[in-house]
Design an enzyme around this catalytic site. Structure first.
Site, short mmCIF file in Angstrom:
data_model
loop_
_atom_site.label_atom_id
_atom_site.label_comp_id
_atom_site.label_asym_id
_atom_site.label_seq_id
_atom_site.Cartn_x
_atom_site.Cartn_y
_atom_site.Cartn_z
N GLU A 1 6.31 -3.95 7.94
CA GLU A 1 4.63 -4.00 7.29
C GLU A 1 4.64 -5.31 6.71
O GLU A 1 3.41 -5.95 6.61
CB GLU A 1 4.29 -3.02 6.23
CG GLU A 1 4.47 -1.57 6.90
CD GLU A 1 3.77 -0.48 5.95
OE1 GLU A 1 3.56 0.74 6.37
OE2 GLU A 1 3.99 -0.66 4.83
N HIS B 1 10.91 -1.20 2.06
CA HIS B 1 11.06 0.20 2.19
C HIS B 1 11.51 0.74 3.45
O HIS B 1 11.13 0.31 4.41
CB HIS B 1 9.91 0.88 1.56
CG HIS B 1 8.44 0.71 2.07
ND1 HIS B 1 7.97 -0.47 2.51
CD2 HIS B 1 7.61 1.65 3.00
CE1 HIS B 1 6.88 -0.18 3.12
NE2 HIS B 1 6.64 1.17 3.25
N HIS C 1 0.79 -1.04 0.11
CA HIS C 1 0.06 -0.09 -0.03
C HIS C 1 0.99 1.12 -0.02
O HIS C 1 1.88 1.21 0.59
CB HIS C 1 -0.99 -0.07 1.29
CG HIS C 1 0.09 -0.03 2.52
ND1 HIS C 1 -0.16 -0.88 3.42
CD2 HIS C 1 0.82 1.21 2.92
CE1 HIS C 1 0.51 -0.49 4.44
NE2 HIS C 1 1.20 0.63 4.29
N HIS D 1 -1.31 4.26 10.24
CA HIS D 1 -0.13 5.25 10.22
C HIS D 1 -0.43 6.37 10.95
O HIS D 1 0.14 7.39 10.59
CB HIS D 1 0.38 5.47 8.68
CG HIS D 1 0.64 4.19 7.66
ND1 HIS D 1 -0.37 3.41 7.51
CD2 HIS D 1 1.77 3.89 7.29
CE1 HIS D 1 0.21 2.45 6.50
NE2 HIS D 1 1.56 2.90 6.58
C1 DHB Z 1 5.26 4.91 1.15
C2 DHB Z 1 5.05 3.61 1.62
C3 DHB Z 1 4.25 3.29 2.69
O1 DHB Z 1 3.84 1.81 2.98
C4 DHB Z 1 3.43 4.33 3.35
O2 DHB Z 1 2.72 3.86 4.21
C5 DHB Z 1 3.56 5.58 3.03
C6 DHB Z 1 4.43 5.72 1.81
C7 DHB Z 1 6.07 5.27 -0.07
O3 DHB Z 1 6.57 4.33 -0.38
O4 DHB Z 1 5.95 6.62 -0.22
FE FE Z 2 2.71 1.93 5.06
#
Ligand code: DHB
Ligand code: FE
Length: 279
Positions: A239, A192, A12, A59
């Site tokens: 996550e 990420h 997401h 979040h």
């Molecule tokens: C991004 C990824 C995420 O899981 C999130 O919650 C907010 C931003 C991103 O890659 O920008």
């Molecule tokens: Fe996220």
């Protein structure tokens, strides 16, 4: 008895909502990502689940750092999103299934989990964007049962604990006397890291190993501590615990029907998997 018929795991990222709003699905940057969802939508149209149990991480929309449950289960009649600061559209409200939610909560507490029960619950991009990717017309054909797992503030639940949560949710669904077909969805990851020294960190070999493990050896990720998972997947890559909980909730013989992996979507390595579950 309610039946879990399959599972979907997906990343997401707020930017997905912006791309949908601007109709960018066929732009070269976005096309490989959006194309991944076609087979999953087709499977949903054929199988027609009645309920979606969604493991996701909030979040900061419904829970902020001052009050952070490790696990929270929605028991609301209806779920809505709200402004999170990403400029995302407000979606059509999603109907809940309070009776099944309370059954799951009672069953989890009976198994010595201690979830927060939420009779009101705003749902953020982690839940709404996967819903929009799966049902773009927003005429949600499923009732929603959200399960929120903390991955934003330490201490976080271990991979082992999240796996056990998924298994306990499967037992709860199996003991519900209704005849609903249930799809389990896990949203988050894959690797990420949005801030700090390693901002932009992506680990493709780890992501692919993790995705493979969900088919071949679903307990694989439970060998890692939270710190080890953060080292391998990034601070937000943790996550992936949602994927693990969703996979653990699939009973019986599980077949992987579809997978896609694409780098990057915003700062994230995005993945998508579809599993069929025959109990
Ligand atoms: C991004 C990824 C995420 O899981 C999130 O919650 C907010 C931003 C991103 O890659 O920008
Ligand atoms: Fe996220």
């Amino acid at each position: 008895m309610a039946r879990i018929v399959g599972g979907i795991t997906t990343s997401h990222v707020p930017a997905i909502g912006g791309a949908i709003a601007k109709g960018l699905q066929n732009e070269p940057y976005w096309k490989p990502f959006f194309d991944g969802f076609g087979p999953v939508r087709q499977w949903l149209a054929e199988v027609k689940p009645d309920v979606a149990v969604v493991f996701y991480n909030d979040h900061g929309l419904n829970f902020f750092l001052d009050k952070m449950p490790t696990f929270a289960v929605g028991a609301a009649p209806e779920y809505r999103n709200a402004d999170e600061g990403w400029g995302l559209a407000t979606l059509a409200p999603m109907a809940g299934h309070p009776a099944l939610s309370w059954h799951v909560i009672e069953s989890l507490v009976g198994e010595e989990f201690d979830p927060v029960s939420c009779q009101e619950m705003l749902v953020d991009h982690a839940l709404t964007l996967p819903m929009l990717l799966l049902w773009p017309d927003q005429r949600w054909p499923v009732k929603l049962l959200p399960i929120c797992i903390n991955t934003v503030q330490a201490p976080m639940p271990s991979a082992r604990r999240c796996y056990k949560l998924g298994e306990a949710v499967a037992r709860a669904v199996a003991s519900w006397p209704g005849d609903e077909k249930v799809v389990v969805i896990g949203t988050g990851g894959l690797s990420h890291q949005l801030d700090g020294e390693r901002a932009g960190f992506i680990n493709k070999p780890f992501d692919l190993a993790f995705m493979r493990s969900l088919s071949d050896d679903p307990h694989w990720a439970t060998r890692f501590s939270t710190r080890e998972l953060v080292e391998r997947a990034g601070t937000q890559g943790i996550e992936l615990l949602m994927w693990l909980a969703a996979r653990a909730a699939l009973p019986g013989a599980v077949t992987q029907l579809h997978t896609s992996y694409h780098i990057p979507i915003s700062n994230t390595a995005s993945g998508l998997m579809l599993f069929d579950s025959q109990d």
